[in-house]
Design an enzyme around this catalytic site. Sequence first.
Site, mmCIF file in Angstrom:
data_model
loop_
_atom_site.group_PDB
_atom_site.id
_atom_site.type_symbol
_atom_site.label_atom_id
_atom_site.label_comp_id
_atom_site.label_asym_id
_atom_site.label_seq_id
_atom_site.Cartn_x
_atom_site.Cartn_y
_atom_site.Cartn_z
ATOM 1 N N TYR A 231 0.820 -1.221 0.000
ATOM 2 C CA TYR A 231 0.000 0.000 0.000
ATOM 3 C C TYR A 231 0.849 1.264 0.000
ATOM 4 O O TYR A 231 0.463 2.264 -0.602
ATOM 5 C CB TYR A 231 -0.981 -0.013 1.182
ATOM 6 C CG TYR A 231 -2.174 -0.899 0.919
ATOM 7 C CD1 TYR A 231 -2.990 -0.683 -0.198
ATOM 8 C CD2 TYR A 231 -2.490 -1.963 1.758
ATOM 9 C CE1 TYR A 231 -4.060 -1.504 -0.466
ATOM 10 C CE2 TYR A 231 -3.568 -2.795 1.494
ATOM 11 C CZ TYR A 231 -4.360 -2.554 0.386
ATOM 12 O OH TYR A 231 -5.422 -3.356 0.109
ATOM 13 N N GLU B 216 0.675 -31.491 9.674
ATOM 14 C CA GLU B 216 0.322 -30.675 8.492
ATOM 15 C C GLU B 216 -1.025 -29.989 8.637
ATOM 16 O O GLU B 216 -1.147 -28.781 8.461
ATOM 17 C CB GLU B 216 0.298 -31.547 7.221
ATOM 18 C CG GLU B 216 -0.246 -30.777 6.015
ATOM 19 C CD GLU B 216 -0.287 -31.599 4.728
ATOM 20 O OE1 GLU B 216 0.365 -32.654 4.653
ATOM 21 O OE2 GLU B 216 -0.977 -31.163 3.791
ATOM 22 N N ASP C 46 0.166 -35.389 5.266
ATOM 23 C CA ASP C 46 -0.576 -36.239 4.342
ATOM 24 C C ASP C 46 0.421 -37.066 3.530
ATOM 25 O O ASP C 46 1.560 -36.634 3.329
ATOM 26 C CB ASP C 46 -1.390 -35.392 3.344
ATOM 27 C CG ASP C 46 -2.646 -34.812 3.965
ATOM 28 O OD1 ASP C 46 -3.062 -35.324 5.029
ATOM 29 O OD2 ASP C 46 -3.207 -33.849 3.386
#
Lengths: 364, 581
Positions: free
Chosen positions: A96, A192, A244
Amino acid sequence: MAKKTNNVIEKIQDIAQDIYSTIKKIKQPELEMPIRALSNVEYNEKEGYFKILNRVKLRTLTASTIKTFAQTLRMMGLSKSLIESEDIATKREAYYVSKNWGEARFKEQPESDTVMDDVEAMMRVNREQIGFIPEEKGGDVAGKLIVIDKDQDTGKELKIDCTKFGSGAYSVPSSVEALKFETNAKFILAIETAGMFQRLVKHNYWKKANCILISMGGVPTRACRRFIRKLADGKKLPVYVFTDGDPYGFGSIYRTLKVGSGNAAHINEFFCVPQAQFIGITPQDIIDYKLPTHPLKDVDIKKIKDLVKNDPFIIHHKPWQKALKQMAQMKVRAEQQALAKHGLNYVIDKYLPKKLKDQKTWLP
Amino acid sequence: MVHKSAEELAKKARQISISEFFEKNRHLLGFDNPRKALLIAVKEAVDNALDACEEARIMPEINVELIQLADDRFRMIVEDNGPGIIEKQIPKIFAKLLYGSKFHKLSSTRGQQGIGISATLLYGQLTTGKPALIISKTEKNKPAHQIKLKINTQTNNPDVVSSETVEWEEKEHGTKIEIDMEGAYLKGKQSVDEYLKQTAIVNPHLTLIYTNPNAEQFIFPRATESLPAEVKEIKPHPYGVELGRLIKMLDVTPAKSLQQFLTTEFVRVGSGTAKTICENSALLPKTRPKKVSRDMAEQLYNGIKKTKIISPPTDCISPIGEKELEKGLRKEINAEFYCSTTRNPSVYRGNPFIIEAAMAFGGEQPADKTVRIMRFANRVPLLYQQGACAITSSLMNTSWRSYGLNQSKSSIPVGPCTIVVHMTSVWVPFTSESKEALANYNEIVREIKFALQECGRKLASFVNKKKRIKDEGKKRSYIEKYIPHVAAALQELIGLDEIKKKKIEDDLAEILEHTRGELEEIKVDNPDYDPELAKIGKEDKKKEEPVEEKKENKEEPESEKKEEKNDKVENKKKPGQQKLM
């Protein structure tokens, strides 16, 4: 710390002065920065992280680079004023701020993030040291750990007991350098998904296993990596990683936590956890525990090929090569929560205890 | 039901004369609507005048005048300085269909069949009932003949209303015709104005004075003092003759033997070739042509096909020439780039022909419209039936994208471009008697395509250069945009004062522009451009513009009808036109 800050300001001014005098000589100025990519890192087990090599890229001022060149200088200017005023800006805030730069403003935040990373790499420091902080959350912590922080107003020591968050968790702050720890846990378990973390917290797994649970929520942020590293180093704790069973879990989450990434090559030294070890879900687990699976997508297969061929960490570790090839042959992947097939608490009662005992089923 | 006997039916059948046939089928000659009729009338008269002058090797000077007599009635007056016509021939030339000198010979004249001018007379007669007036003078000191003519449609014979000798002082020789007819005068792409202008463009040796029904006079002075090379007449080539024609030729030839027939009636057949043809036809060279039966003629026809005969000579046709064609285009269009090409002669069905093409790109031409196509055959502008013409189909089957024009698959390309194609041949194959479109012979289509590709390649290198310059310009403004930011950042970093900051900006400009070199400029530089000429035939309808603009985008210029609508729009000036610089 104060000296380091001055160093950064000096370095910024040196670069700017150099550019100024080159222009005065009517020559094209150049900015030099290390290449941040897997092709410019090397891995050796002893050092334990992706170490940056010496290849650099030169940003020469030409008609086509002038916009980025101007933006890089502007970003250095912003960094300098942040350090001078002992202030900080988030990546989004920096984006910004650029809106004041007229034609040189950034259109999208990813553009400003890239330029910021360039400046950071040019200085070869962490972005906190040049006044920028990420706005992302560092990760959630629960278990046998007391974090010692400071009260922002009084500067008095604050002890945060991570066993006292009930079904919630302690949130890792974006800057972890000043934190201290007290613990008698036996290991750290980095997880995870937030879903699996929730299950383990809900059933007070940390109490049973005497450990600290940390949810990474996907690829661990720099703060999360640094938090685990400081904690593991300081308290000599082993770090076990539970993701996973898919190429993303292995190659992006675990690999980044343990040895760092190509993009942050210049700071991997501090943002890695070399002592981390992968306990699951391995491709062999999918067979051993008869887990329900999903077929591998094209992107998964591509990722596996890429890892085997281009990732220095995977190339270094034969067992990983074997595991990835095995997965490519099986053509399936499995999620952590697939363990629920055998009962919701199977992961707590059977899977984790069994895996933690049997080091042979881990991957390096 | 009572059956009619064959005899009864036979009573009703009777011979139809050619004039009668065209009286009922005038659209076949192009007289389908009043606007087009006026154009065809002018075209036939001017074509004849030009042919006559060129044949007599006289620099043509033609005066065309249209006078509006009533709402839908016009008088056309066309006067030339040609050799004139002897009194005896006037009635047949002007008032007998299919009478003429051009049908039986092969040369690249404008007229071919001997229909056009008599059909015009017939049309005038049909719509007004008035005879045509013809004055002709053949020599300086001789009086002129003035004849009023009608056509007897039943017999296809001239009907001389009056014939007298008059003085025509101001003229040494020449012919003048006056025909009253029904018509409509409009401007636009298919107007008399446009036709005459295009005629002037491709006939730079012609001086043309034209007075339109609004009493506006246009003078197109000749641009060159040399006549086109004299057209040579050639005999037919064996490959170009059909069986029926062959039978007829065998019937009328004075030759005593088949071999003699072949060597005297055809081009490129010597005694050796003639013998081979006879051999291939299993006929004796000594056969008397009169004795050749239909079956034998077919044998001969097939024998010709089997024999290798060299192509016809090509010096009998003369192109306009690359330079002249481009010069004409420069007068009409103010563009950034011109190119042109004249192909080597080629042959279709035994007829030699040459294709020429020219292109004008950029300038004030609209970039978002289909390109403008200008078609010519033997120096005659073709204004109708664009969609049915071999030129158009060759153009659509050329891929223009690689040459810098937009094109959706096999359609007319889009871009600020005008494309001119001219075919000259001893026999131009038109799709109909009204001579509006070229027939799609493979050899012709291929040659047109080659000519267009040649021009296209030149265009592509220009378009690429233009793009490079445009990109360069963009880069330069890009540099100018960011130099102040580099300077401002340095000011912030090492605290420069304003003077030093300004100096850095100057230095940066020098560093960056030093590496780039001079910027080339593309602009319209065309001293040949003739705005007065370019305006001719265009309509001014400025007020309706916004509405028209919208309508136009929906229209495909495919069909004839739509094409006409489009013309009106495309031809007016647009103040808001996009300039491709």
